[in-house]
Design a protein around this motif. Structure first.
Motif, PDB file in Angstrom:
ATOM      1  N   UNK A  64       0.815  -1.222   0.000  1.00 58.02           N
ATOM      2  CA  UNK A  64       0.000   0.000   0.000  1.00 58.02           C
ATOM      3  C   UNK A  64       0.849   1.274   0.000  1.00 58.02           C
ATOM      4  N   UNK A  65       2.179   1.118  -0.019  1.00 58.34           N
ATOM      5  CA  UNK A  65       3.068   2.273  -0.091  1.00 58.34           C
ATOM      6  C   UNK A  65       3.611   2.726   1.246  1.00 58.34           C
ATOM      7  N   UNK A  66       3.061   2.233   2.351  1.00 54.13           N
ATOM      8  CA  UNK A  66       3.582   2.600   3.670  1.00 54.13           C
ATOM      9  C   UNK A  66       4.899   1.869   3.918  1.00 54.13           C
ATOM     10  N   UNK A  67       5.690   2.387   4.840  1.00 50.32           N
ATOM     11  CA  UNK A  67       6.975   1.759   5.137  1.00 50.32           C
ATOM     12  C   UNK A  67       6.801   0.546   6.035  1.00 50.32           C
ATOM     13  N   UNK A  68       7.654  -0.447   5.817  1.00 51.02           N
ATOM     14  CA  UNK A  68       7.682  -1.619   6.692  1.00 51.02           C
ATOM     15  C   UNK A  68       8.381  -1.221   7.980  1.00 51.02           C
ATOM     16  N   UNK A  69       8.028  -1.898   9.075  1.00 49.55           N
ATOM     17  CA  UNK A  69       8.659  -1.615  10.360  1.00 49.55           C
ATOM     18  C   UNK A  69      10.165  -1.842  10.239  1.00 49.55           C
ATOM     19  N   UNK A  70      10.958  -0.887  10.719  1.00 50.86           N
ATOM     20  CA  UNK A  70      12.407  -1.002  10.679  1.00 50.86           C
ATOM     21  C   UNK A  70      13.009  -0.765   9.311  1.00 50.86           C
ATOM     22  N   UNK A  71      12.250  -0.191   8.392  1.00 48.91           N
ATOM     23  CA  UNK A  71      12.719   0.038   7.033  1.00 48.91           C
ATOM     24  C   UNK A  71      13.898   1.005   7.013  1.00 48.91           C
ATOM     25  N   UNK A  72      14.988   0.572   6.354  1.00 51.00           N
ATOM     26  CA  UNK A  72      16.162   1.427   6.215  1.00 51.00           C
ATOM     27  C   UNK A  72      15.809   2.664   5.377  1.00 51.00           C
ATOM     28  N   UNK A  73      14.970   2.470   4.356  1.00 53.85           N
ATOM     29  CA  UNK A  73      14.561   3.578   3.503  1.00 53.85           C
ATOM     30  C   UNK A  73      13.792   4.627   4.311  1.00 53.85           C
ATOM     31  N   UNK A  74      12.894   4.175   5.195  1.00 52.68           N
ATOM     32  CA  UNK A  74      12.127   5.108   6.024  1.00 52.68           C
ATOM     33  C   UNK A  74      13.076   5.925   6.901  1.00 52.68           C
ATOM     34  N   UNK A  75      14.069   5.264   7.445  1.00 50.79           N
ATOM     35  CA  UNK A  75      15.047   5.954   8.292  1.00 50.79           C
ATOM     36  C   UNK A  75      15.810   7.006   7.486  1.00 50.79           C
ATOM     37  N   UNK A  76      16.296   6.613   6.294  1.00 52.76           N
ATOM     38  CA  UNK A  76      17.065   7.536   5.459  1.00 52.76           C
ATOM     39  C   UNK A  76      16.225   8.743   5.027  1.00 52.76           C
ATOM     40  N   UNK A  77      14.995   8.494   4.597  1.00 55.34           N
ATOM     41  CA  UNK A  77      14.141   9.591   4.135  1.00 55.34           C
ATOM     42  C   UNK A  77      13.713  10.490   5.285  1.00 55.34           C
ATOM     43  N   UNK A  78      13.467   9.901   6.436  1.00 49.85           N
ATOM     44  CA  UNK A  78      13.123  10.701   7.614  1.00 49.85           C
ATOM     45  C   UNK A  78      14.272  11.601   8.019  1.00 49.85           C
ATOM     46  N   UNK A  79      15.463  11.061   7.954  1.00 51.84           N
ATOM     47  CA  UNK A  79      16.655  11.836   8.292  1.00 51.84           C
ATOM     48  C   UNK A  79      16.842  12.998   7.315  1.00 51.84           C
ATOM     49  N   UNK A  80      16.667  12.722   6.017  1.00 49.49           N
ATOM     50  CA  UNK A  80      16.784  13.785   4.994  1.00 49.49           C
ATOM     51  C   UNK A  80      15.726  14.861   5.234  1.00 49.49           C
ATOM     52  N   UNK A  81      14.517  14.422   5.529  1.00 57.80           N
ATOM     53  CA  UNK A  81      13.440  15.384   5.776  1.00 57.80           C
ATOM     54  C   UNK A  81      13.728  16.250   6.977  1.00 57.80           C
ATOM     55  N   UNK A  82      14.273  15.659   8.003  1.00 61.65           N
ATOM     56  CA  UNK A  82      14.622  16.416   9.211  1.00 61.65           C
ATOM     57  C   UNK A  82      15.692  17.444   8.928  1.00 61.65           C
ATOM     58  N   UNK A  83      16.726  17.052   8.186  1.00 58.74           N
ATOM     59  CA  UNK A  83      17.795  17.992   7.849  1.00 58.74           C
ATOM     60  C   UNK A  83      17.257  19.110   6.973  1.00 58.74           C
ATOM     61  N   UNK A  84      16.414  18.771   6.008  1.00 55.10           N
ATOM     62  CA  UNK A  84      15.855  19.778   5.106  1.00 55.10           C
ATOM     63  C   UNK A  84      14.987  20.769   5.881  1.00 55.10           C
ATOM     64  N   UNK A  85      14.234  20.283   6.837  1.00 57.71           N
ATOM     65  CA  UNK A  85      13.364  21.164   7.633  1.00 57.71           C
ATOM     66  C   UNK A  85      14.175  22.125   8.461  1.00 57.71           C
TER      67      UNK A  85
END
Length: 101
Positions: free
Chosen positions: A76-97
């Protein structure tokens, strides 16, 4: 020792073997064009074939689902628990913000 039986395929000339093989291929695939709507006699799709559109669409959906699973996402497009991609994108989003403020 070579078999002297003329019916032995090993003793037949190559062009005769190809002819026999071609007959078998035509028989197994059928020469009736109507049995494969949307396809040419050589197996390719006819221009504007609905079958080609349908199968292409199915292939695209399957490829997309495999890519999503590979990326650490659920179908459905949501991230799997513990997803490395979710971690990387969250980190990028945090830095961008933080960079914008």
């Amino acid at each position: 020792m070579a078999d002297s039986n003329p019916a032995n395929f090993a003793n037949l000339p190559k062009d005769e073997l190809r002819e026999i093989a071609a007959k078998g291929g035509h028989a197994s695939h059928g020469s009736n064009h109507d049995s494969h709507p949307g396809r040419n006699p050589d197996g390719t799709f006819t221009e504007g074939s609905e079958l080609a559109k349908e199968l292409g669409s199915k292939g695209g959906h399957i490829a997309h689902e495999h890519q999503i699973e590979k990326d650490g996402r659920n179908p459905d497009g949501t991230f799997k628990a513990g997803s490395k991609l979710a971690h990387e994108l969250g980190e990028k989003g945090g830095h961008a913000a933080h960079e914008k403020h």
